[in-house]
Design an enzyme around this catalytic site. Structure first.
Site, short mmCIF file in Angstrom:
data_model
loop_
_atom_site.label_atom_id
_atom_site.label_comp_id
_atom_site.label_asym_id
_atom_site.label_seq_id
_atom_site.Cartn_x
_atom_site.Cartn_y
_atom_site.Cartn_z
N LYS A 275 -5.04 16.80 3.61
CA LYS A 275 -6.02 15.93 2.96
C LYS A 275 -7.35 15.93 3.72
O LYS A 275 -7.96 14.89 3.95
CB LYS A 275 -5.47 14.51 2.86
CG LYS A 275 -4.19 14.41 2.05
CD LYS A 275 -3.68 12.99 1.98
CE LYS A 275 -2.36 12.85 1.27
NZ LYS A 275 -2.23 13.48 0.00
N CYS A 276 -7.80 17.11 4.09
CA CYS A 276 -9.01 17.28 4.90
C CYS A 276 -10.03 18.06 4.07
O CYS A 276 -9.68 18.83 3.19
CB CYS A 276 -8.63 18.06 6.17
SG CYS A 276 -10.01 18.53 7.23
N GLY A 277 -11.30 17.88 4.39
CA GLY A 277 -12.33 18.66 3.72
C GLY A 277 -12.18 20.16 3.97
O GLY A 277 -12.68 20.97 3.20
#
Length: 194
Positions: free
Chosen positions: A69-71
C-alpha cells in the site's frame, strides 16, 4: 495533520541518507575479503517454509523490502519484468514485505502473497514479513546495513523498495534507493556485468 505527515514522507523520500558506492572494485574486494557472504542466513518464505540463502551460491541477487500500500508499490510490475528477463542468467530477486514505513503493508503473509500474484503476477520468491529497521531488525538486514558485517558500508533502509545488490560470491555489491526503477540501467548493467 495528515498533510504534514504526507509532506514529511515525501521529503524523506527525496533526501537519500546513503552515500553512493564510489570505491573501485579492487578496493571493495579488499574491504570484504574477511566478510562472510549472505549464505549464512536462513529466512522464512511467504508460506512459512525455510529458505536457505546458501542455495543462491553463484547467483546475483536483488534483495528488496516491499509494501502493498505504498506509492512505490507499482515497482512490483517492474521487479517481475526484471526477474523474467534475467532469471535464466543466474539472477534472482527476493522480496521481503515490511510494515515498517507508515504501516503500508499491514496484511498477513497470505494476503500479501495473494495481492502480489493477483495484481502484479509476481513469481519471484517472496519471504515472510519482517522488520528492516529498529531493534527487531531481521539479521539479514543487519548484515546488509552494517559495515562491520558487510564490509562495504553502513546503510539506512530509507523506505519501501530499497534494493540491495548481492554479487555471485554472496557479498553486498551496491545499494540502490527506493525511487530508482528496478529496470534502471544501473541495475541491468550490473546484472549483465557491464
Amino acid at each position: 495533520m495528515k498533510f504534514i505527515l504526507i509532506t514529511t514522507a515525501i521529503l524523506a523520500l527525496g533526501c537519500s541518507k546513503n552515500k553512493p558506492i564510489t570505491d573501485k572494485p579492487e578496493v571493495i574486494m579488499e574491504q570484504q575479503k574477511n566478510v562472510d557472504p549472505i549464505y549464512q542466513f536462513k529466512v522464512k518464505d511467504i508460506t512459512g517454509s525455510d529458505f536457505n540463502l546458501a542455495d543462491l551460491k553463484g547467483k546475483k541477487v536483488l534483495i528488496v523490502n516491499t509494501a502493498s500500500k505504498c506509492g512505490l508499490t507499482p515497482q512490483f510490475e517492474e521487479l517481475e519484468k526484471l526477474y523474467q528477463q534475467y532469471k535464466d542468467q543466474n539472477f534472482v530477486i527476493i522480496g521481503f514485505p515490511t510494515n515498517d514505513f507508515m504501516s503500508q503493508d499491514p496484511g498477513t503473509n497470505e494476503e500479501i502473497a495473494e495481492f502480489c500474484k493477483l495484481n502484479y503476477g509476481v513469481t519471484f520468491p517472496m519471504m515472510s514479513k519482517i522488520e528492516v529497521k529498529g531493534d527487531a531488525m531481521e539479521p539479514l538486514y543487519q548484515y546488509l546495513t552494517q559495515k562491520s558485517k558487510n564490509g562495504l558500508g553502513d546503510f539506512v533502509v530509507e523506505w519501501n523498495f530499497q534494493k540491495f545488490l548481492i554479487n555471485e560470491e554472496g557479498k553486498l555489491a551496491n545499494v540502490i534507493g527506493p525511487k530508482v526503477s528496478p529496470t534502471d540501467s544501473e541495475i541491468t548493467n550490473w546484472i549483465e556485468g557491464k
